[in-house]
Design a protein around this motif. Sequence first.
Motif, mmCIF file in Angstrom:
data_model
loop_
_atom_site.group_PDB
_atom_site.id
_atom_site.type_symbol
_atom_site.label_atom_id
_atom_site.label_comp_id
_atom_site.label_asym_id
_atom_site.label_seq_id
_atom_site.Cartn_x
_atom_site.Cartn_y
_atom_site.Cartn_z
ATOM 1 N N THR A 293 -0.529 63.245 32.563
ATOM 2 C CA THR A 293 0.844 63.131 33.050
ATOM 3 C C THR A 293 1.794 63.626 31.963
ATOM 4 O O THR A 293 1.636 63.262 30.795
ATOM 5 C CB THR A 293 1.183 61.664 33.400
ATOM 6 O OG1 THR A 293 0.269 61.200 34.383
ATOM 7 C CG2 THR A 293 2.608 61.542 33.923
ATOM 8 N N ARG A 294 2.746 64.441 32.359
ATOM 9 C CA ARG A 294 3.793 64.908 31.436
ATOM 10 C C ARG A 294 5.150 64.560 32.037
ATOM 11 O O ARG A 294 5.347 64.675 33.251
ATOM 12 C CB ARG A 294 3.701 66.428 31.234
ATOM 13 C CG ARG A 294 2.612 66.867 30.295
ATOM 14 C CD ARG A 294 3.030 66.632 28.866
ATOM 15 N NE ARG A 294 1.994 67.033 27.925
ATOM 16 C CZ ARG A 294 2.242 67.394 26.682
ATOM 17 N NH1 ARG A 294 3.474 67.409 26.219
ATOM 18 N NH2 ARG A 294 1.253 67.713 25.878
ATOM 19 N N GLU A 295 6.090 64.135 31.177
ATOM 20 C CA GLU A 295 7.425 63.763 31.641
ATOM 21 C C GLU A 295 8.487 64.387 30.751
ATOM 22 O O GLU A 295 8.246 64.685 29.586
ATOM 23 C CB GLU A 295 7.601 62.237 31.609
ATOM 24 C CG GLU A 295 6.684 61.487 32.533
ATOM 25 C CD GLU A 295 6.939 59.995 32.476
ATOM 26 O OE1 GLU A 295 7.604 59.496 33.399
ATOM 27 O OE2 GLU A 295 6.494 59.365 31.507
ATOM 28 N N ASP A 296 9.684 64.568 31.325
ATOM 29 C CA ASP A 296 10.848 65.030 30.579
ATOM 30 C C ASP A 296 11.926 63.966 30.751
ATOM 31 O O ASP A 296 12.613 63.913 31.785
ATOM 32 C CB ASP A 296 11.312 66.384 31.131
ATOM 33 C CG ASP A 296 12.467 66.967 30.336
ATOM 34 O OD1 ASP A 296 13.239 66.191 29.735
ATOM 35 O OD2 ASP A 296 12.605 68.206 30.315
ATOM 36 N N GLN A 297 12.078 63.087 29.752
ATOM 37 C CA GLN A 297 13.012 61.962 29.851
ATOM 38 C C GLN A 297 14.453 62.434 29.988
ATOM 39 O O GLN A 297 15.241 61.842 30.739
ATOM 40 C CB GLN A 297 12.866 61.055 28.619
ATOM 41 C CG GLN A 297 11.512 60.358 28.521
ATOM 42 C CD GLN A 297 11.279 59.359 29.643
ATOM 43 O OE1 GLN A 297 12.221 58.840 30.238
ATOM 44 N NE2 GLN A 297 10.021 59.117 29.954
ATOM 45 N N ALA A 298 14.827 63.493 29.282
ATOM 46 C CA ALA A 298 16.203 63.995 29.353
ATOM 47 C C ALA A 298 16.531 64.468 30.772
ATOM 48 O O ALA A 298 17.614 64.168 31.309
ATOM 49 C CB ALA A 298 16.400 65.123 28.349
ATOM 50 N N SER A 299 15.596 65.185 31.390
ATOM 51 C CA SER A 299 15.801 65.655 32.756
ATOM 52 C C SER A 299 15.876 64.486 33.736
ATOM 53 O O SER A 299 16.705 64.477 34.641
ATOM 54 C CB SER A 299 14.660 66.594 33.156
ATOM 55 O OG SER A 299 14.792 66.986 34.495
ATOM 56 N N GLN A 300 15.020 63.480 33.538
ATOM 57 C CA GLN A 300 15.048 62.314 34.413
ATOM 58 C C GLN A 300 16.380 61.587 34.309
ATOM 59 O O GLN A 300 16.916 61.105 35.312
ATOM 60 C CB GLN A 300 13.896 61.364 34.072
ATOM 61 C CG GLN A 300 12.534 61.902 34.453
ATOM 62 C CD GLN A 300 11.397 60.976 34.055
ATOM 63 O OE1 GLN A 300 11.615 59.795 33.828
ATOM 64 N NE2 GLN A 300 10.206 61.522 33.955
ATOM 65 N N SER A 301 16.942 61.507 33.095
ATOM 66 C CA SER A 301 18.230 60.841 32.910
ATOM 67 C C SER A 301 19.354 61.612 33.593
ATOM 68 O O SER A 301 20.275 61.015 34.154
ATOM 69 C CB SER A 301 18.545 60.701 31.416
ATOM 70 O OG SER A 301 17.580 59.896 30.781
ATOM 71 N N ASP B 295 -3.914 68.131 30.638
ATOM 72 C CA ASP B 295 -2.680 67.973 29.887
ATOM 73 C C ASP B 295 -2.010 69.328 29.635
ATOM 74 O O ASP B 295 -0.787 69.462 29.770
ATOM 75 C CB ASP B 295 -2.955 67.261 28.558
ATOM 76 C CG ASP B 295 -1.682 66.938 27.809
ATOM 77 O OD1 ASP B 295 -0.806 66.264 28.393
ATOM 78 O OD2 ASP B 295 -1.553 67.358 26.646
ATOM 79 N N LEU B 296 -2.803 70.317 29.289
ATOM 80 C CA LEU B 296 -2.242 71.655 29.075
ATOM 81 C C LEU B 296 -1.647 72.213 30.362
ATOM 82 O O LEU B 296 -0.577 72.846 30.345
ATOM 83 C CB LEU B 296 -3.322 72.594 28.533
ATOM 84 C CG LEU B 296 -3.824 72.285 27.115
ATOM 85 C CD1 LEU B 296 -5.029 73.160 26.777
ATOM 86 C CD2 LEU B 296 -2.720 72.468 26.088
ATOM 87 N N ARG B 297 -2.308 71.970 31.482
ATOM 88 C CA ARG B 297 -1.788 72.423 32.783
ATOM 89 C C ARG B 297 -0.502 71.683 33.125
ATOM 90 O O ARG B 297 0.472 72.285 33.593
ATOM 91 C CB ARG B 297 -2.845 72.204 33.862
ATOM 92 C CG ARG B 297 -2.398 72.574 35.261
ATOM 93 C CD ARG B 297 -2.200 74.062 35.407
ATOM 94 N NE ARG B 297 -1.863 74.383 36.792
ATOM 95 C CZ ARG B 297 -1.077 75.377 37.134
ATOM 96 N NH1 ARG B 297 -0.557 76.163 36.209
ATOM 97 N NH2 ARG B 297 -0.829 75.614 38.395
ATOM 98 N N ALA B 298 -0.465 70.364 32.889
ATOM 99 C CA ALA B 298 0.739 69.576 33.173
ATOM 100 C C ALA B 298 1.903 70.039 32.307
ATOM 101 O O ALA B 298 3.047 70.145 32.772
ATOM 102 C CB ALA B 298 0.452 68.095 32.942
ATOM 103 N N LYS B 299 1.628 70.330 31.045
ATOM 104 C CA LYS B 299 2.665 70.821 30.134
ATOM 105 C C LYS B 299 3.213 72.160 30.613
ATOM 106 O O LYS B 299 4.440 72.392 30.627
ATOM 107 C CB LYS B 299 2.089 70.960 28.725
ATOM 108 C CG LYS B 299 3.095 71.408 27.683
ATOM 109 C CD LYS B 299 2.436 71.503 26.311
ATOM 110 C CE LYS B 299 3.441 71.983 25.257
ATOM 111 N NZ LYS B 299 2.803 72.117 23.932
ATOM 112 N N ALA B 300 2.332 73.054 31.033
ATOM 113 C CA ALA B 300 2.762 74.363 31.529
ATOM 114 C C ALA B 300 3.587 74.219 32.808
ATOM 115 O O ALA B 300 4.615 74.905 32.975
ATOM 116 C CB ALA B 300 1.539 75.250 31.774
ATOM 117 N N LEU B 301 3.175 73.334 33.712
ATOM 118 C CA LEU B 301 3.922 73.111 34.953
ATOM 119 C C LEU B 301 5.315 72.562 34.651
ATOM 120 O O LEU B 301 6.303 72.995 35.249
ATOM 121 C CB LEU B 301 3.173 72.128 35.860
ATOM 122 C CG LEU B 301 2.080 72.708 36.756
ATOM 123 C CD1 LEU B 301 1.292 71.579 37.407
ATOM 124 C CD2 LEU B 301 2.689 73.616 37.810
#
Length: 199
Positions: A159-167, A188-194
């Motif tokens: 799982t990858r998340e972007d906290q700034a975007s979520q905020s 993880d590499l695929r999630a990061k790329a997505l």
Amino acid sequence: TINDWTSGTGTGNVSPDGTKKIIGSYSIKHTTTTPDYYGCAILTFPSGMEVDSNKYPSLTFQIAEQSSFKGTVGVELEDSAGMKVLREIGISPNEKWYLQGLNVGKKHTDEWTHNIFNTQPFNWANVKKIRWYCDFSGTGTGSFWIDNLFLNRKRWEATREDQASQSSYGLRELVEVDEELHSDNECDLRAKALLNHLK
């Protein structure tokens, strides 16, 4: 450990057996010492170590039983709330090892018989106990063994998340299943790329 195993009857006991085993140093042996209708061995997972069978959807074990049994084996799962599901299998009672692979988890709920006394749905994400019932032909005494026990087929995941975007924009989720990924690191590499592509 052997401390996690108990007998489900007052006529039996559970012990490690270093002489009859299929893998490793010991098997688990259940012996019924006083004539009874069945023998029952119970594995209880310690608190905090309950099994999420949705993530591990295959229960595998090997079982052998003496000729005093009739070859009917019940495998029962119990969740932390005491709800139960049951499967029955047949083996030959000739002390030979029989490999069993049972599908578990919510996707396979229709392969199990749900206990009529369940007051709520069985929680496949919180399996607390596994019981093995071996029936005698009438009443009898004898032993059965369990070995090579494991749960498997867990999917690789990340799982990858972007906290700034979520905020800024709120939570938006995307789940992708790719059967060609073969490790958590590849996921993880695929999630990061997505995430980099979609943000």
